[in-house]
Design an enzyme around this catalytic site. Structure first.
Site, short mmCIF file in Angstrom:
data_model
loop_
_atom_site.label_atom_id
_atom_site.label_comp_id
_atom_site.label_asym_id
_atom_site.label_seq_id
_atom_site.Cartn_x
_atom_site.Cartn_y
_atom_site.Cartn_z
N ASP A 143 61.20 22.71 30.93
CA ASP A 143 60.58 23.72 30.06
C ASP A 143 61.50 24.16 28.92
OD1 ASP A 143 58.48 23.61 31.82
OD2 ASP A 143 58.98 25.48 32.85
N GLU A 244 49.99 24.51 28.59
CA GLU A 244 49.30 25.03 29.76
C GLU A 244 49.26 26.55 29.77
OE1 GLU A 244 51.47 23.87 33.25
OE2 GLU A 244 53.26 25.03 32.71
#
Length: 408
Positions: A143, A244
């Site tokens: 991430d 997402e």
């Protein structure tokens, strides 16, 4: 340092997390450590008395080479949140008693934001009870949302895979003589670094994605539909990348607008999935065109067949740097990567206080998000590009990559 050390892996896996494990193992052995223990399933495994002597599982140079190229967490992982020290000292006493029993002088934890919370609490408790054990964090997360570090090991390889797959998805859409709209859903939770990597698909041989939506900017469904309608009048194949974690102005995740099964982990993180399908279904119903929703999901985490050599090298380096720092007396620190040159690209390592990193999300700067929140700037593309460079080919056996398996 002549005592033993212990290392664990926590959180989501990556394609290079085991390169950091090798960095810890090899550097500790080279610097004279006794045994190098590995926690099975992170701190939870230690609490359950599950650990191994890594020397019994990493025996040869070939094992080291294979492990560096093996994706996912060799030792297993966990998402276990330690309680606040003031709420439950018993669990800390249990951990420190086990570390004393194993004659541990240094503790290394390879992970992301939540894993650094573990290092913070353990190092704070060590100070409280006057323990000499050193606690060091080794960064890992696709991430790329750890504070103070230029980037995190794992991100570069995931970005490389995402950019390559994006090019292939774009080419797939060009073969038809009827309109198609493809919406790709990329991981990253509340930070859009990975989704931004789809912008790297643009080049002489590829027109790139049409729009990119990151969670740093509130998502407006009505504006999204207007933009898609306009684009559909200009071209037949449209590819859109979304994170997402895109949210509406009111703070709801887009995936929450559809029927979904909700799962929340120990750190309070919701499982994010389904935004692309919701939007693709909405576009298909309102525009009457063929749509596809593509969730890269776990594919982007452990695609070791497309590992970035820069990434796997830096993963090894941060593991080794953590050992060096601990052996020199540091504790309650996290190894970070410092970019000192762009051309040529050069990154060095240093250590930072874990309190400046744990539980802090590093997000994409808003000035790197352009076109009214529908694309990313050249600065962001230039930031990512050096991290995906070069390759480290897998060891191939019978046509497939060979991995090192932990045999218990």
């Amino acid at each position: 340092m002549r005592g033993n050390v212990i290392v664990g892996q926590s959180g989501g896996p990556t394609s290079v997390i085991n390169s950091s494990l090798v960095g810890v193992f090899k550097t500790a052995k080279d610097r004279g450590a006794g045994k190098v223990y590995g926690m099975l399933h992170g701190i939870k495994g230690l609490l359950d008395n599950q650990f191994v002597d890594l020397s019994e599982h990493i025996k040869t140079d070939l094992d080291i080479d294979l492990l560096k190229r093996t994706p996912s967490s060799f030792l297993g992982s966990c998402r276990y949140k330690l309680p606040e020290i003031c709420d439950n000292r018993e669990v800390y006493d249990q951990i420190f008693a086990k570390l004393k029993e194993l004659d541990i002088e240094a503790f290394f934890y390879i992970g992301g934001n939540d894993s650094m919370d573990t290092i913070k609490k353990l190092s704070d408790y060590a100070v409280l009870v006057n323990s000499d054990i050193k606690f060091m964090g080794v960064p890992k997360t696709i991430d790329n949302d750890l504070a103070t570090t230029d980037h995190t090991p794992g991100f570069g390889s995931a970005a490389k895979y995402i950019a390559a797959v994006t090019k292939e998805i774009i080419r797939d859409g060009l073969v038809y003589d009827y309109p198609t709209i493809t919406i790709m859903e990329i991981m990253g939770r509340n930070a859009g670094w990975l989704t931004a990597a789809t912008a790297l698909s643009k080049g002489e041989d590829c027109e790139g994605v049409d729009m990119i939506f990151l969670p740093e900017v509130p998502f407006n469904i009505d504006k999204f539909m207007e933009r898609v309608k306009t684009l559909s009048k200009e071209k037949s194949s449209i590819v859109i990348a979304i994170s997402e974690g895109i949210k509406l102005e009111d703070g709801r995740y887009v995936f929450e607008l559809a029927d979904h099964v909700e799962f929340t982990d120990a750190f309070g993180h919701k499982q994010l999935s389904g935004s692309s399908k919701f939007l693709a279904d909405k576009v298909g119903a309102e525009l009457g065109v063929k749509t596809r929703a593509i969730e890269l999901s776990t594919l982007q985490r452990c695609a070791a067949h497309m590992t970035s050599r820069v990434d796997i090298t830096e993963a090894f380096q941060v593991g080794g740097a953590a050992v060096k720092a601990a052996f020199e007396g540091e504790s309650g620190r996290v190894i970070v990567l410092d970019r000192v040159s762009e051309d040529p690209y050069i990154c060095t390592t240093s250590s930072q206080d874990v309190h400046k990193i744990a539980n802090i999300e590093k997000k994409v700067p808003l000035d790197w998000i352009i076109n009214d929140g529908t694309f990313v700037s050249d600065e962001l593309i230039h930031y990512i590009r050096p991290l995906i460079q070069a390759e480290l080919s897998p060891v191939m056996v019978d046509g497939l990559p060979r991995h090192l398996k932990l045999s218990l």
